[in-house]
Design an enzyme around this catalytic site. Structure first.
Site, PDB file in Angstrom:
ATOM      1  N   SER A  41       0.834  -1.198   0.000  1.00  0.00           N
ATOM      2  CA  SER A  41       0.000   0.000   0.000  1.00  0.00           C
ATOM      3  C   SER A  41       0.870   1.250   0.000  1.00  0.00           C
ATOM      4  O   SER A  41       2.085   1.186   0.219  1.00  0.00           O
ATOM      5  CB  SER A  41      -0.940   0.033   1.213  1.00  0.00           C
TER       6      SER A  41
ATOM      7  N   THR B 278      -1.879   9.074   1.204  1.00  0.00           N
ATOM      8  CA  THR B 278      -1.743   7.632   1.418  1.00  0.00           C
ATOM      9  C   THR B 278      -2.723   7.176   2.491  1.00  0.00           C
ATOM     10  O   THR B 278      -3.240   7.996   3.263  1.00  0.00           O
ATOM     11  CB  THR B 278      -0.317   7.273   1.899  1.00  0.00           C
TER      12      THR B 278
ATOM     13  N   TYR C  75       7.210   8.053  16.697  1.00  0.00           N
ATOM     14  CA  TYR C  75       7.341   7.956  15.232  1.00  0.00           C
ATOM     15  C   TYR C  75       8.511   8.802  14.738  1.00  0.00           C
ATOM     16  O   TYR C  75       9.353   8.329  13.966  1.00  0.00           O
ATOM     17  CB  TYR C  75       6.034   8.406  14.579  1.00  0.00           C
TER      18      TYR C  75
ATOM     19  N   LYS D 284      12.020   7.396  12.929  1.00  0.00           N
ATOM     20  CA  LYS D 284      12.434   7.807  11.588  1.00  0.00           C
ATOM     21  C   LYS D 284      13.745   8.588  11.619  1.00  0.00           C
ATOM     22  O   LYS D 284      14.550   8.499  10.694  1.00  0.00           O
ATOM     23  CB  LYS D 284      11.328   8.647  10.939  1.00  0.00           C
TER      24      LYS D 284
ATOM     25  N   ILE E 204       3.090   4.544  -0.279  1.00  0.00           N
ATOM     26  CA  ILE E 204       4.317   4.931  -0.973  1.00  0.00           C
ATOM     27  C   ILE E 204       5.068   3.717  -1.483  1.00  0.00           C
ATOM     28  O   ILE E 204       5.579   3.715  -2.607  1.00  0.00           O
ATOM     29  CB  ILE E 204       5.197   5.781  -0.032  1.00  0.00           C
TER      30      ILE E 204
END
Length: 254
Positions: free
Chosen positions: A22, A190, A155, A159, A24
């Site tokens: 799904s 997305t 998050y 990253k 990107i």
């Protein structure tokens, strides 16, 4: 210009894309196939992964369902993916949790998918000599690694960790001519972004601050093709924002 002369062509290259079921990751896989690559796709959902497989152009592609947040999934890919000219780490998850509410369980869940999975998969592929000389390793980070948006502490940290790891990795693989780079997308249309909006994020206000507006998965996929192709053969340890210009005012006001 023929494919052999086009530095942006992926003809003759094999590329592994994680998170290809799904968003990107799916679009990167499709765009790589359009640029001539043989694509190996992986994701946790076999049905959605097969849907991506049917959208790939050309021949020679493969699909390997696997959960790379588990060691079994990493080992499976390292065994079955074959020799690769490129790896795109697009798999990841995001959940909005205010910093005061984060706990070890939440951190473990986020880091397992966003940090440990791509790093350990890369280690497994290198150990099996699955990445060819002059290959390219590309990590999909996030604008949050730079901007630190509200309620994205875990998050953003997961990253951000990819940036430091990528720069060390690039030094250690340079003797084999293997490059390592990061792309940090901004707000891209997305399912993950839809989930953030449903979780309470004011996406309209955030997107309104983006000079070029909402991005599309194709925008990130085109940047990925550049990093996978010979056009970027002298670029490594690099970190690029694909964010419609949003990160520039963030720098000014920091």
């Amino acid at each position: 210009m023929s494919a052999a002369q086009d530095p942006f062509s992926l003809a003759g290259k094999r590329v592994l894309v994680t998170g290809a079921s799904s968003g990107i990751g799916r679009q990167i896989a499709i765009t790589c196939s359009q640029m001539g690559a043989e694509v190996v796709i992986t994701g946790r959902n076999p049905e959605r992964l097969q849907a991506t497989a049917t959208s790939l152009q050309g021949t020679g592609h493969g699909a390997i369902p696997a959960d790379i947040s588990q060691q079994e999934g990493i080992d499976l890919l390292a065994e079955q993916a074959g020799v690769l000219d490129g790896v795109v780490h697009a798999a990841g998850i995001s959940k909005l949790v205010p910093f005061r509410l984060i706990n070890k369980s939440h951190l473990a869940e986020i880091f397992d998918s966003n940090t440990f999975a791509p790093l350990l998969l890369t280690k497994g592929l290198l150990a099996k000599r699955r990445i060819a000389r002059h290959g390219s390793i590309l990590f999909i980070s996030a604008l949050a690694s730079h901007s630190g948006a509200i309620a994205t502490g875990a998050y953003a940290a997961s990253k951000s960790a990819l940036l430091g790891a990528m720069r060390t990795l690039a030094i250690e693989t340079a003797k084999q001519g293997i490059r390592a780079n990061c792309i940090a997308p901004g707000y891209v249309r997305t399912p993950m972004l839809d989930g953030l909006a449903q979780g309470g994020a004011n996406m309209e206000a955030l997107i309104a601050r983006t000079p070029l507006g909402m991005g599309e998965p194709e925008d990130v996929a085109h940047a990925a093709v550049f990093y996978l192709s010979d056009a970027s053969r002298h670029i490594s340890r690099h970190y690029a924002f694909v964010d419609g210009g949003l990160s520039i005012p963030l720098d000014i006001h920091a």
